[in-house]
Motif scaffolding. Structure first.
Motif, PDB file in Angstrom:
ATOM      1  N   ASP A 157       5.992 -10.568  -3.877  1.00 52.83           N
ATOM      2  CA  ASP A 157       5.034  -9.828  -3.033  1.00 52.83           C
ATOM      3  C   ASP A 157       5.579  -9.636  -1.613  1.00 52.83           C
ATOM      4  O   ASP A 157       4.887  -9.104  -0.747  1.00 52.83           O
ATOM      5  N   ILE A 158       6.826 -10.020  -1.392  1.00 57.09           N
ATOM      6  CA  ILE A 158       7.362  -9.936  -0.028  1.00 57.09           C
ATOM      7  C   ILE A 158       7.463  -8.493   0.466  1.00 57.09           C
ATOM      8  O   ILE A 158       7.367  -8.218   1.664  1.00 57.09           O
ATOM      9  N   TYR A 159       7.651  -7.563  -0.494  1.00 55.04           N
ATOM     10  CA  TYR A 159       7.836  -6.161  -0.096  1.00 55.04           C
ATOM     11  C   TYR A 159       6.544  -5.529   0.424  1.00 55.04           C
ATOM     12  O   TYR A 159       6.557  -4.403   0.933  1.00 55.04           O
ATOM     13  N   LEU A 160       5.425  -6.236   0.277  1.00 55.68           N
ATOM     14  CA  LEU A 160       4.148  -5.749   0.818  1.00 55.68           C
ATOM     15  C   LEU A 160       3.823  -6.386   2.158  1.00 55.68           C
ATOM     16  O   LEU A 160       2.749  -6.191   2.702  1.00 55.68           O
ATOM     17  N   LYS A 161       4.756  -7.192   2.680  1.00 54.17           N
ATOM     18  CA  LYS A 161       4.493  -7.850   3.965  1.00 54.17           C
ATOM     19  C   LYS A 161       4.765  -6.884   5.115  1.00 54.17           C
ATOM     20  O   LYS A 161       5.670  -6.045   5.036  1.00 54.17           O
ATOM     21  N   PRO A 162       3.969  -7.013   6.195  1.00 50.86           N
ATOM     22  CA  PRO A 162       4.225  -6.140   7.355  1.00 50.86           C
ATOM     23  C   PRO A 162       5.618  -6.404   7.933  1.00 50.86           C
ATOM     24  O   PRO A 162       6.144  -7.503   7.803  1.00 50.86           O
ATOM     25  N   LYS A 220       6.123   6.636  12.333  1.00 46.25           N
ATOM     26  CA  LYS A 220       7.180   7.534  12.843  1.00 46.25           C
ATOM     27  C   LYS A 220       8.383   7.557  11.909  1.00 46.25           C
ATOM     28  O   LYS A 220       8.982   8.609  11.672  1.00 46.25           O
ATOM     29  N   ALA A 221       8.737   6.368  11.383  1.00 48.43           N
ATOM     30  CA  ALA A 221       9.879   6.300  10.470  1.00 48.43           C
ATOM     31  C   ALA A 221       9.522   6.942   9.128  1.00 48.43           C
ATOM     32  O   ALA A 221      10.339   7.638   8.516  1.00 48.43           O
ATOM     33  N   ILE A 222       8.296   6.724   8.681  1.00 47.34           N
ATOM     34  CA  ILE A 222       7.856   7.340   7.426  1.00 47.34           C
ATOM     35  C   ILE A 222       7.852   8.865   7.555  1.00 47.34           C
ATOM     36  O   ILE A 222       8.191   9.585   6.618  1.00 47.34           O
ATOM     37  N   ASP A 223       7.517   9.337   8.731  1.00 46.78           N
ATOM     38  CA  ASP A 223       7.534  10.780   8.973  1.00 46.78           C
ATOM     39  C   ASP A 223       8.923  11.367   8.694  1.00 46.78           C
ATOM     40  O   ASP A 223       9.049  12.464   8.139  1.00 46.78           O
ATOM     41  N   TYR A 256     -14.975  15.122   8.139  1.00 44.79           N
ATOM     42  CA  TYR A 256     -14.165  14.770   9.328  1.00 44.79           C
ATOM     43  C   TYR A 256     -14.797  13.630  10.136  1.00 44.79           C
ATOM     44  O   TYR A 256     -14.069  12.805  10.700  1.00 44.79           O
ATOM     45  N   SER A 257     -16.134  13.546  10.171  1.00 42.59           N
ATOM     46  CA  SER A 257     -16.761  12.412  10.876  1.00 42.59           C
ATOM     47  C   SER A 257     -16.299  11.100  10.255  1.00 42.59           C
ATOM     48  O   SER A 257     -15.936  10.152  10.952  1.00 42.59           O
ATOM     49  N   PHE A 258     -16.331  11.058   8.922  1.00 38.05           N
ATOM     50  CA  PHE A 258     -15.838   9.879   8.191  1.00 38.05           C
ATOM     51  C   PHE A 258     -14.373   9.602   8.547  1.00 38.05           C
ATOM     52  O   PHE A 258     -13.994   8.473   8.861  1.00 38.05           O
ATOM     53  N   ALA A 259     -13.551  10.668   8.526  1.00 37.53           N
ATOM     54  CA  ALA A 259     -12.123  10.499   8.818  1.00 37.53           C
ATOM     55  C   ALA A 259     -11.911   9.873  10.200  1.00 37.53           C
ATOM     56  O   ALA A 259     -11.001   9.056  10.384  1.00 37.53           O
ATOM     57  N   LYS A 260     -12.754  10.266  11.170  1.00 40.25           N
ATOM     58  CA  LYS A 260     -12.601   9.736  12.530  1.00 40.25           C
ATOM     59  C   LYS A 260     -13.015   8.259  12.612  1.00 40.25           C
ATOM     60  O   LYS A 260     -12.540   7.529  13.475  1.00 40.25           O
ATOM     61  N   GLU A 261     -13.903   7.842  11.716  1.00 36.51           N
ATOM     62  CA  GLU A 261     -14.393   6.456  11.751  1.00 36.51           C
ATOM     63  C   GLU A 261     -13.445   5.464  11.081  1.00 36.51           C
ATOM     64  O   GLU A 261     -13.502   4.265  11.348  1.00 36.51           O
ATOM     65  N   VAL A 262     -12.610   5.947  10.167  1.00 42.17           N
ATOM     66  CA  VAL A 262     -11.664   5.047   9.485  1.00 42.17           C
ATOM     67  C   VAL A 262     -10.611   4.582  10.487  1.00 42.17           C
ATOM     68  O   VAL A 262     -10.060   5.391  11.238  1.00 42.17           O
ATOM     69  N   ASP A 263     -10.334   3.286  10.506  1.00 42.82           N
ATOM     70  CA  ASP A 263      -9.251   2.778  11.356  1.00 42.82           C
ATOM     71  C   ASP A 263      -7.940   2.861  10.565  1.00 42.82           C
ATOM     72  O   ASP A 263      -7.570   1.950   9.829  1.00 42.82           O
ATOM     73  N   TRP A 264      -7.271   3.991  10.746  1.00 42.89           N
ATOM     74  CA  TRP A 264      -6.048   4.260   9.963  1.00 42.89           C
ATOM     75  C   TRP A 264      -4.926   3.299  10.316  1.00 42.89           C
ATOM     76  O   TRP A 264      -3.948   3.186   9.571  1.00 42.89           O
ATOM     77  N   ASN A 265      -5.046   2.616  11.456  1.00 35.22           N
ATOM     78  CA  ASN A 265      -3.996   1.668  11.860  1.00 35.22           C
ATOM     79  C   ASN A 265      -4.232   0.261  11.323  1.00 35.22           C
ATOM     80  O   ASN A 265      -3.459  -0.653  11.601  1.00 35.22           O
ATOM     81  N   ASN A 266      -5.277   0.071  10.556  1.00 37.03           N
ATOM     82  CA  ASN A 266      -5.601  -1.251  10.023  1.00 37.03           C
ATOM     83  C   ASN A 266      -4.530  -1.702   9.010  1.00 37.03           C
ATOM     84  O   ASN A 266      -4.227  -0.983   8.048  1.00 37.03           O
ATOM     85  N   GLY A 267      -3.993  -2.881   9.232  1.00 34.08           N
ATOM     86  CA  GLY A 267      -2.948  -3.405   8.343  1.00 34.08           C
ATOM     87  C   GLY A 267      -3.447  -3.706   6.938  1.00 34.08           C
ATOM     88  O   GLY A 267      -2.645  -3.912   6.015  1.00 34.08           O
ATOM     89  N   ILE A 268      -4.753  -3.707   6.736  1.00 36.32           N
ATOM     90  CA  ILE A 268      -5.311  -4.017   5.414  1.00 36.32           C
ATOM     91  C   ILE A 268      -4.831  -3.029   4.353  1.00 36.32           C
ATOM     92  O   ILE A 268      -4.725  -3.370   3.170  1.00 36.32           O
ATOM     93  N   PHE A 269      -4.514  -1.808   4.769  1.00 35.35           N
ATOM     94  CA  PHE A 269      -4.114  -0.788   3.793  1.00 35.35           C
ATOM     95  C   PHE A 269      -2.721  -1.027   3.206  1.00 35.35           C
ATOM     96  O   PHE A 269      -2.288  -0.298   2.320  1.00 35.35           O
ATOM     97  N   ALA A 320       1.465   0.002  13.298  1.00 34.98           N
ATOM     98  CA  ALA A 320       1.333   1.122  12.352  1.00 34.98           C
ATOM     99  C   ALA A 320       1.912   2.423  12.924  1.00 34.98           C
ATOM    100  O   ALA A 320       2.664   3.112  12.232  1.00 34.98           O
ATOM    101  N   PRO A 321       1.590   2.790  14.180  1.00 35.63           N
ATOM    102  CA  PRO A 321       2.169   4.049  14.690  1.00 35.63           C
ATOM    103  C   PRO A 321       3.706   4.037  14.715  1.00 35.63           C
ATOM    104  O   PRO A 321       4.332   5.070  14.430  1.00 35.63           O
TER     105      PRO A 321
END
Ligand code: DGD
Ligand code: CLA
Ligand code: CLA
Ligand code: PID
Ligand code: PID
Ligand code: PID
Ligand code: PID
Ligand code: PID
Length: 312
Positions: A189-194, A205-208, A15-28, A200-201
């Motif tokens: 590759d357009i379908y991978l564009k933001p 919400k839509a993915i949810d 969980y410490s690791f999980a808290k350190e990951v920036d889940w909102n990073n567009g790199i993913f 991200a949040p």
């Protein structure tokens, strides 16, 4: 169960690791290396095969666990609560245990093939290194518990309906829309564009809403739809376009899947997506195809949906 208990230990160490990951990073959203759509499709095909082999009930529970986890997100990094982190790991461990080992390793190997070898170290450099190592060590112990509880044969294939109204309607839809399908650049590759201007949040919400819809779908029909996609991937041409027959089978499978959930669940997905996709995106897509083909496809779709709605 054993996997649930093991997930608690995994949580203690990760969980410490999980808290350190920036889940909102567009790199993913980016490809984990060179953009190679046909190779990536092979990896996704392995995931589809694994999904189709999984126990539908456990998949449903995993989708529910993700929905719950999205509800407990807090902080700037977007991390879920400790309890929900554990619940997601447990649910995914059970899904993995419901398919034979070879299907899991086929996903790992094919994802490895499209992942630049420097990616893991780069990911690690973004967090506290020792926490990542601790998490990985715990993952290795977790996977032994999963392996111990793993099946050796896949669950039975889906029962595919035939001679139904949705199947008939799918033929008309597919005839009307296959020219449009052939106009689309599936290898872009357009379908991978933001999505322009969306965070991200907001997107999550839509993915949810899709996760909620997935959790409500009939398990047999979901499996059938995954199998239809796997077959369709097997018949693509050099441009990534599947055969007319396989395209029709995918449409029939997805129509039946939509009919297996309440209308409001489908409309929640549509409305939440419409809220994050602005008209510049749809206009751009439209500008890349033959407009007459797109309009014929749309007309086919609006006729098809009435048949779906009638059996919903
Ligand atoms: C990683 C994996 C994470 C990297 C993330 C890349 C995946 C992105 C997937 C994008 C796919 C696109 C589809 C999405 C759809 C989009 C549609 C538009 O960091 C490896 C090497 C290979 C890594 C690549 C393969 C990753 C496979 C991940 C599973 C696939 C999941 C699918 C996800 C997609 C979507 C989900 C819905 O394995 O992995 C790190 C490892 O890298 C590190 O290597 C390992 C060695 O494999 C292992 O043998 C061992 O050497 C270990 O251990 C080091 O390193 C040592 C000791 O031996 C241990 O005992 C322990 O002490 C340890 O050190 C502690 O440090
Ligand atoms: Mg996922 C996996 C995000 C919804 C089903 N999912 C993953 C991870 C990524 C992710 C964290 C892929 C990248 C990776 O391997 O990183 N999912 C993610 C988000 C959402 C979501 C943001 C949004 C809601 N998933 C979702 C839904 C389902 C799934 C609805 C269907 C129920 N997902 C699913 C499966 C799998 C994923 C079946 C995977 O196997 C894959 C995964 O995690 O593979 C390992 C690395 C992983 C993490 C950072 C998270 C796990 C942490 C472990 C427990 C400890 C860390 C170990 C180490 C440091 C790194 C991993 C090494 C690896 C070789 C094992
Ligand atoms: Mg998908 C949908 C690609 C695997 C389940 N899927 C979509 C589309 C996109 C796509 C074409 C989303 C974007 C969109 O709406 O464009 N899927 C896709 C790929 C793969 C895949 C490349 C990889 C193998 N899917 C996959 C798997 C499953 C699903 C394994 C689980 C079984 N997928 C699934 C569902 C849905 C999708 C349930 C959708 O509802 C969504 C979709 O198609 O919504 C309409 C527009 C769509 C197209 C270009 C293709 C359909 C053409 C229709 C029938 C006629 C065209 C109408 C009009 C001109 C455009 C749409 C208007 C809109 C308001 C409805
Ligand atoms: C290594 C070296 C040894 C030590 C070792 C080692 C590591 C091996 C590893 C590892 C294997 C491994 C496997 C992993 C597999 C992840 C699989 C993810 C699958 C994702 C899916 C996604 C999906 C869906 C979903 C269901 C849908 C279909 C899809 C339906 C019916 C190297 C440590 C042993 C991580 C299936 C879920 C929504 C596609 O061997 O010395 O480290 O990791 O939409 O299905 O709808
Ligand atoms: C192995 C070796 C073989 C035997 C084997 C084997 C095991 C494979 C396994 C296994 C694979 C596996 C995968 C697991 C993955 C868990 C992933 C967890 C992800 C949790 C998340 C939680 C969250 C959220 C959420 C979205 C937020 C971010 C968060 C944003 C933008 C190795 C047994 C076959 C367990 C993502 C959902 C709220 C963090 O192959 O010999 O055993 O397990 O808040 O997103 O905010
Ligand atoms: C190393 C060496 C080994 C030891 C080791 C090691 C470390 C490896 C590591 C690590 C791997 C690692 C991986 C991480 C992966 C995180 C994945 C997160 C995914 C998040 C997503 C979020 C999102 C969205 C969303 C939709 C949006 C796009 C996004 C649109 C259209 C080096 C320790 C094993 C951290 C997918 C859902 C909102 C992106 O291997 O000896 O340390 O970390 O915004 O969609 O916008
Ligand atoms: C409008 C105006 C009226 C006329 C009208 C009109 C149009 C309405 C429309 C429309 C509604 C609509 C709906 C669509 C919905 C698409 C839904 C897609 C869902 C995708 C999912 C993906 C996923 C998965 C999956 C299962 C996993 C979870 C996930 C498990 C258990 C405006 C014409 C009536 C297009 C659910 C499948 C892999 C998330 O109303 O005047 O035009 O389109 O991974 O779950 O594994
Ligand atoms: C509506 C209004 C409400 C009532 C309602 C309602 C209906 C909603 C519906 C519905 C939604 C819906 C969705 C359907 C989607 C079909 C999508 C088909 C996709 C086919 C593909 C085929 C392929 C491939 C493949 C991958 C290749 C590309 C291809 C690459 C990189 C409106 C009833 C609730 C039917 C993608 C898989 C091989 C092309 O909401 O009032 O009725 O149906 O080769 O990828 O090459």
């Amino acid at each position: 169960d054993e996997i649930g208990d093991a997930a608690k230990k995994l949580g203690d160490a990760s969980y410490s690791f999980a808290k350190e990951v920036d889940w909102n990073n567009g790199i993913f959203l980016q490809a984990p290396g060179k953009f190679q759509p046909l190779e990536a499709l092979k990896a996704i095909d392995k995931m589809i095969e694994m999904g189709a082999a999984a126990d539908p009930k456990l998949l449903k529970e995993a989708a529910e666990a993700h929905h719950k986890a999205i509800g407990s997100i807090s902080g700037p990094n977007g991390v879920t609560s400790r309890a929900d982190w554990d619940a997601v790991n447990a649910a995914l461990g059970r899904v993995v245990a419901s398919v034979p080992k070879a299907k899991v390793m086929a996903v790992y190997d094919s994802v490895k093939d499209i992942t630049d070898p420097t990616v893991p170290a780069y990911m690690k450099s973004l967090v506290n290194g020792p926490d990542a190592e601790k998490a990985y060590q715990a993952f290795l112990e977790f996977k032994d518990v999963v392996a111990k509880n793993q099946v050796t044969t896949a669950s039975a294939p889906a029962v595919v309906p035939s001679g139904d109204k949705i199947g008939e309607a799918a033929k008309a839809l597919s005839d009307a829309s296959y020219p449009f399908i052939k106009d689309i650049d599936w290898l872009s590759d357009i379908y991978l564009k933001p999505l322009p201007g969306k965070t991200a949040p907001e997107t999550l919400k839509a993915i949810d809403k899709m996760i909620v819809m997935g959790a409500k779908m009939d398990g047999n029909l979901l499996k059938a739809a995954a199998e239809a996609h796997h077959k369709a991937i097997g018949s693509i041409d050099a441009n990534g376009v599947t055969s007319a027959a396989d395209y029709e089978a995918v449409n029939a499978a997805l129509g039946r899947l939509v009919a297996s959930v309440p209308k409001s669940t489908v409309m929640d997905v549509y409305n939440s997506m419409a809220g994050i996709v602005d008209s510049t995106v749809t206009n751009n897509m439209f500008s890349k195809v033959n407009p007459l083909d797109a309009m014929a496809a749309a007309k086919g779709f609006y006729t098809f949906k009435d048949v779906v709605e009638a059996s919903q």
